[in-house]
Motif scaffolding. Structure first.
Motif, PDB file in Angstrom:
ATOM      1  N   THR A  23      -9.398   2.666  11.901  1.00 18.20           N
ATOM      2  CA  THR A  23      -8.141   2.070  12.376  1.00 18.20           C
ATOM      3  C   THR A  23      -7.489   2.800  13.547  1.00 18.20           C
ATOM      4  O   THR A  23      -6.406   2.417  13.964  1.00 18.20           O
ATOM      5  N   ASN A  73      -5.078   2.415  -1.886  1.00 21.11           N
ATOM      6  CA  ASN A  73      -5.852   2.253  -0.659  1.00 21.11           C
ATOM      7  C   ASN A  73      -6.193   0.777  -0.473  1.00 21.11           C
ATOM      8  O   ASN A  73      -5.869  -0.064  -1.305  1.00 21.11           O
ATOM      9  N   THR A  74      -6.877   0.484   0.646  1.00 12.95           N
ATOM     10  CA  THR A  74      -7.092  -0.921   0.985  1.00 12.95           C
ATOM     11  C   THR A  74      -7.984  -1.628  -0.026  1.00 12.95           C
ATOM     12  O   THR A  74      -7.760  -2.788  -0.361  1.00 12.95           O
ATOM     13  N   GLY A 115     -12.081  -4.402   1.754  1.00 14.72           N
ATOM     14  CA  GLY A 115     -11.083  -3.333   1.685  1.00 14.72           C
ATOM     15  C   GLY A 115     -11.734  -1.961   1.763  1.00 14.72           C
ATOM     16  O   GLY A 115     -11.281  -1.082   2.497  1.00 14.72           O
ATOM     17  N   GLN A 161       0.820  -1.213   0.000  1.00 15.91           N
ATOM     18  CA  GLN A 161       0.000   0.000   0.000  1.00 15.91           C
ATOM     19  C   GLN A 161       0.854   1.263   0.000  1.00 15.91           C
ATOM     20  O   GLN A 161       0.507   2.253  -0.629  1.00 15.91           O
ATOM     21  N   GLY A 204      -8.013  11.472   4.537  1.00 15.23           N
ATOM     22  CA  GLY A 204      -8.259  10.072   4.148  1.00 15.23           C
ATOM     23  C   GLY A 204      -7.438   9.125   5.008  1.00 15.23           C
ATOM     24  O   GLY A 204      -6.437   9.525   5.603  1.00 15.23           O
ATOM     25  N   ARG A 205      -7.883   7.861   5.077  1.00 18.32           N
ATOM     26  CA  ARG A 205      -7.201   6.915   5.933  1.00 18.32           C
ATOM     27  C   ARG A 205      -5.758   6.680   5.495  1.00 18.32           C
ATOM     28  O   ARG A 205      -4.872   6.483   6.315  1.00 18.32           O
ATOM     29  N   ASP A 206      -5.524   6.719   4.171  1.00 21.02           N
ATOM     30  CA  ASP A 206      -4.156   6.446   3.717  1.00 21.02           C
ATOM     31  C   ASP A 206      -3.211   7.594   4.069  1.00 21.02           C
ATOM     32  O   ASP A 206      -2.004   7.431   3.997  1.00 21.02           O
ATOM     33  N   ASP A 262     -11.386   1.003   4.733  1.00 17.09           N
ATOM     34  CA  ASP A 262     -10.930   2.360   4.451  1.00 17.09           C
ATOM     35  C   ASP A 262     -11.878   3.415   4.991  1.00 17.09           C
ATOM     36  O   ASP A 262     -11.468   4.442   5.501  1.00 17.09           O
ATOM     37  N   THR A 263     -13.191   3.155   4.824  1.00 15.18           N
ATOM     38  CA  THR A 263     -14.137   4.218   5.130  1.00 15.18           C
ATOM     39  C   THR A 263     -14.782   4.087   6.502  1.00 15.18           C
ATOM     40  O   THR A 263     -15.164   5.085   7.103  1.00 15.18           O
TER      41      THR A 263
END
Lengths: 489, 403
Positions: free
Chosen positions: B252, A97-98, A429, A91, B286-288, A433-434
């Motif tokens: 997360t 992203n996932t 995935g 990643q 964003g998560r990333d 992420d969300t």
């Protein structure tokens, strides 16, 4: 995770079920043709004066063949879970992203949605087992090399293409491996061989989970930076295991050819006959079994695919510890599968076993979702229940389908399993992420509840239609004896 | 079984909470810049959140390092009073007051004093274990030049921003960049729409600490923020983590960090600074782009450290006699993570408030899914057994006696 481990793992179970059925029938009919073939082989072998290792009819030679056979699948098992072992690195280096990351698993599944029906056909009618095995090994090899090249060139689409090619080879290779096993060991140590191949697949997955991170960091310190190049080189090193397996395929092909000449034995066949028109005859029970299968496996394999990051994020595990706990499911099921297989055979009552397996997995997911208890506990529970489910679920198909439709039923089961895994992998995935891990776990819990509903329904449907899915083994044997007597008279 | 009971309990709690929420607690919030005499630039921002019988005052200012003074008063008519001549004199003690003084039940201050930058060549993000030599000279926020807060004030959206650049900029790091503190006030409770989606109440205000386009002094730069807190002696300032299984709103991230002050013999929280253990390397959150952050233990601040003008103006020149002064570092970044250089951007949010800190609870969607998913198989099992029992009974009763 539909992948090699999944599919081939499951096709092992499927073959285990079939082999056993064949054995039972052979016993009932009074003359086991497998045993007969064995006798024939032995007598021809003795006439030629060779050393035990080179003599195809001797146990020592079969042992060598078994060893090669086990390593035949090692490469694909090893590489299948490369993405899970390197999720963070993939990643970060590929900047995905996932959800996009999980496409790597989905792309493995897509070809197998269709190939499940044709793997057997290709081996029996088109290539033959030897050429077929070599071709599928080649696909695995080339797929992994494309996958690694994609990383080297920093092209994620190429990585996906690599996984697709890899998927074409992976599943069919497992079918080929099973066919070889039947052809060499039928009537002898077949169950043991299935067991060993199964354990070997898990060894491959486990080794991958625990070693790829280390390879990556070694490469990183060697070339001095992390990036797509580091990832590509690591994956190329992974591809060495595929080359090794390809070598096994070549040697096995040679040995099989040689045995054919010496013993006049025929090339192995899967015996799968696929007739899609059979689908309309499938009973409600069979559809419920399909539903159990899909809903159950989507809560296992996509979860393991995302597991490492989950354990690092929620439980503050180090990278190594997270890999270890993520592979515990495979480690546990390696020794437990034969034990459970034996138990389920002796006791019967498959539906109850499946019910407890699904319920235990559900409990494991609930523990992961709602507590901070050590994941070793939940993952061990999952490993145990996963092994139990495989042993109890796959043989059930043989009870609800007439034998000539068995190939179609198993093909169909694997096909929808792959479809489910592909779709759910991407969905999982995106959810992560969300919406985060809690929601992801809730999603898996919901899937397992779907599976549980199907089991409960199966129990009642079977009970009301007087099926024998949930009979104890003794009752089943009595019934079989009765039918055998009826047949004779 | 225990889990089921726990879930049931949670459902109940949620139901009660929803019911209780039907009339959320509101405060009337006034956000304004206190103008000084003849156009001087004091950059004094006053947030007054008035409730039924009390008021929370937040006084922000950049006289010295950026400082916020939090005052809880039991009078809803309490006001801010500034003596400008005194404030700009060398002895500003008592220049900023909340009147009437006897209505003040609690007051505290947080000073944002320094930004550390260090070279993390090994990518371990180990701030406290990094050797002195890896640190670049820290940015002292007291030396920064802050823009006019009046220009960024939005009194309807209840937000304002202090934007500053390094006055002496030897490395030319601030040519395009700046450091900002954004202040948000709330009239009623809700959830922030942008990551990390903090849950707030009318008793909170939010601050965002942003580093934009400040050129890093190395490729592997990571940053840390130093804060200094003031707490009346006899009270306890504590720093702790609240771990939650619920990461639905901040995917997360399971850790909520909380700096809170409590009375020595009373566990009731008075003021708090609360944040999720995450910052973001991108405005979209964003998560990333998540940059996990870490707090380090509270440390006493040396007597020599000069308190900023606003703190002295409010608490008096003898503040150190009555108040303990402690520093807290928050470092941004995680081992094997991206460096600041990737986007040249960092944003970290926290809630500052009075009373009980907000706590996340399961969303209704999660509870509904769980309830339906777990209940259906059980209901099915019960219905199935009953049906089977009835059918069997019928079958037996249908038999006619043989004779």
């Amino acid at each position: 995770m539909s992948g090699c481990p999944v599919i081939s793992r499951e096709s092992h179970d499927r073959w285990g079920g079939m082999a056993e059925r064949e054995e039972q029938e052979a016993l009932l009919e009074g003359s086991g043709d497998g045993d007969g073939a064995g006798e024939r082989l032995r007598s021809t072998g003795e006439s030629s004066g060779m050393s035990a290792v080179c003599d195809p009819s001797r146990f020592a030679h079969r042992l060598v063949v078994l060893l090669i056979m086990c390593f035949l699948g090692f490469g694909s098992y090893f590489c299948y879970d490369n993405p899970a072992a390197l999720q963070i690195q993939v990643q970060r280096d590929m900047k995905v992203n996932t959800a996009t990351f999980m496409e790597l698993y989905a792309w493995y599944s897509w070809p197998n949605v269709i190939l499940c029906f044709f793997g057997g056909f290709l081996i029996d009618r088109v290539f033959g087992i030897r050429l077929g095995t070599i071709i599928f090994s080649l696909f695995v090899c080339i797929g992994q090399v494309i996958f690694a090249t994609g990383a080297l060139c920093n092209a994620f689409w190429l990585m996906e293409a690599g996984r697709f090619v890899f998927g074409i080879g992976g599943e069919s290779l497992a079918v080929a491996q099973n066919t070889y096993a039947v052809s060499w060991f039928k009537g002898k140590e077949l169950n043991l061989v299935f067991g060993l191949q199964l354990s070997m697949s898990r060894v491959g997955s486990t080794v991958n989970m625990n070693i790829m991170g280390w390879i990556y960091s070694s490469i990183e310190s060697m070339i001095g930076a992390a990036g797509p190049k580091t990832l590509g080189i690591s994956l190329m090193i992974g591809a060495v295991t595929c080359l090794f397996s390809l070598a096994c395929a070549l040697i096995l092909g040679y040995l099989d050819k040689r045995a054919e000449k010496i013993l006049n034995k025929e090339q192995g066949k899967t015996g799968d006959v696929i007739k899609l028109s059979d689908v309309k005859d499938f009973s409600l029970s069979l559809w419920l079994i399909f539903l159990i299968c899909v809903c159950y496996y989507v809560a296992i394999f996509p979860f393991i695919g995302l597991g490492k990051v989950f354990f690092m994020g929620k439980f503050q595990f180090s990278s190594q510890e997270a890999s270890a706990v993520n592979s515990i499911v495979y480690i546990i099921s390696a020794p437990l599968s034969p034990v459970f297989g034996f138990l389920v055979d002796k006791i019967g009552k498959n539906v109850i076993w499946v019910l407890s397996a699904v319920a235990t997995t559900l409990a494991a997911h609930l523990i992961l979702a709602f507590t901070f208890w050590t994941p070793w506990l939940a993952m061990s529970l999952m490993g145990i229940s996963y092994s139990l489910l495989a042993c109890a679920l796959w043989p059930m198909v043989a009870f609800v389908v007439p034998e000539h439709q068995l190939g179609t039923a198993y093909g169909f089961m694997q096909s929808i399993q792959n479809l489910g895994l592909g779709v759910i992998a991407i969905a999982a995935g995106a959810i992560m992420d969300t919406r985060g891990y809690l929601f992801l776990e809730i999603f898996f819990v919901a899937c397992l509840c779907g599976s549980l509903i199907a089991v409960v329904m199966l129990y009642f449907v079977d009970n009301m239609t007087g099926g024998d899915l949930n009979l104890s083994a003794t009752k089943r044997r009595k019934l079989q004896r009765l039918t055998a007597i009826e047949k004779e008279s | 079984m225990r889990l089921a009971r726990r879930l049931l309990l949670l459902c109940l709690c949620q139901a009660i909470a929803c019911w209780g929420d039907s009339e959320p607690y509101r405060r009337e919030v006034h956000l304004k810049v206190v103008s000084g005499p003849n156009g001087s630039l004091p950059n004094l921002l006053h947030v007054r959140a008035v409730g039924h019988s009390d008021a929370i005052h937040y006084v922000w200012g950049t006289l010295g390092a950026p400082t916020v003074v939090l005052v809880y008063s039991n009078s809803n008519e309490s006001t801010l009073d500034v003596n400008w001549t005194k404030l700009f004199s060398p002895f500003p003690s008592g220049a900023v007051r909340i009147e009437p003084a006897e209505s003040i039940l609690y007051s505290t201050a947080i000073v944002f004093s320094k930004i550390f930058e260090y070279d993390d060549g090994n990518n371990t993000a180990n701030f406290s274990g990094t050797s002195e030599s890896s640190f670049y000279p820290a940015y002292n926020l007291a030396d920064f030049v802050w823009g006019d807060v009046n220009k960024t004030l939005n009194s309807t959206a209840l937000r304002a921003e202090f934007q500053g650049v390094n006055a002496s900029d030897p490395a030319k790091a601030f040519q395009n960049g700046s450091v900002s503190f954004r202040v948000f006030a709330f009239e009623e409770g809700s959830r922030d729409p942008i990551a990390p989606r903090l849950l707030y109440t009318a008793n909170c205000s939010k601050l965002e600490f942003v580093i934009t386009e400040v050129a890093p002094r190395g490729k592997n730069s990571r940053f840390a923020l130093e804060m200094v807190t003031l707490e009346r002696k006899g009270r306890r300032k504590s720093m702790d983590s609240v771990w939650s299984i619920d990461d639905e709103y901040t995917p997360t991230i399971f850790e909520m960090a909380q700096l809170s002050s409590e009375l020595q013999n009373d566990s009731q929280v008075q003021a708090f600074l609360q944040w999720k253990a995450v910052a973001y390397g991108d405005p979209s959150g964003g998560r990333d782009e998540a940059v996990p952050c870490q707090y380090h233990r509270l440390q006493n601040v040396s007597e020599a450290w000069p308190l900023p003008g606003l703190a002295v103006a409010f608490f008096g020149g003898d503040v150190r006699e009555h108040y303990s002064v402690e520093a807290l570092n928050i470092s941004f970044g995680v081992a094997d993570g991206e460096f600041y250089e990737k986007h040249n951007y960092l944003i970290w949010s926290a809630l500052l408030g009075f009373g009980t800190p907000p706590r996340d609870s399961f969303s209704t969607l999660v509870i509904v899914i769980m309830a339906v998913a777990l209940a259906t198989p059980i209901v099915l099992l019960i219905v199935g057994f009953i049906t089977m029992y009835i059918l069997k009974k019928q079958r037996y009763s249908d038999y006619e006696p043989i004779n």
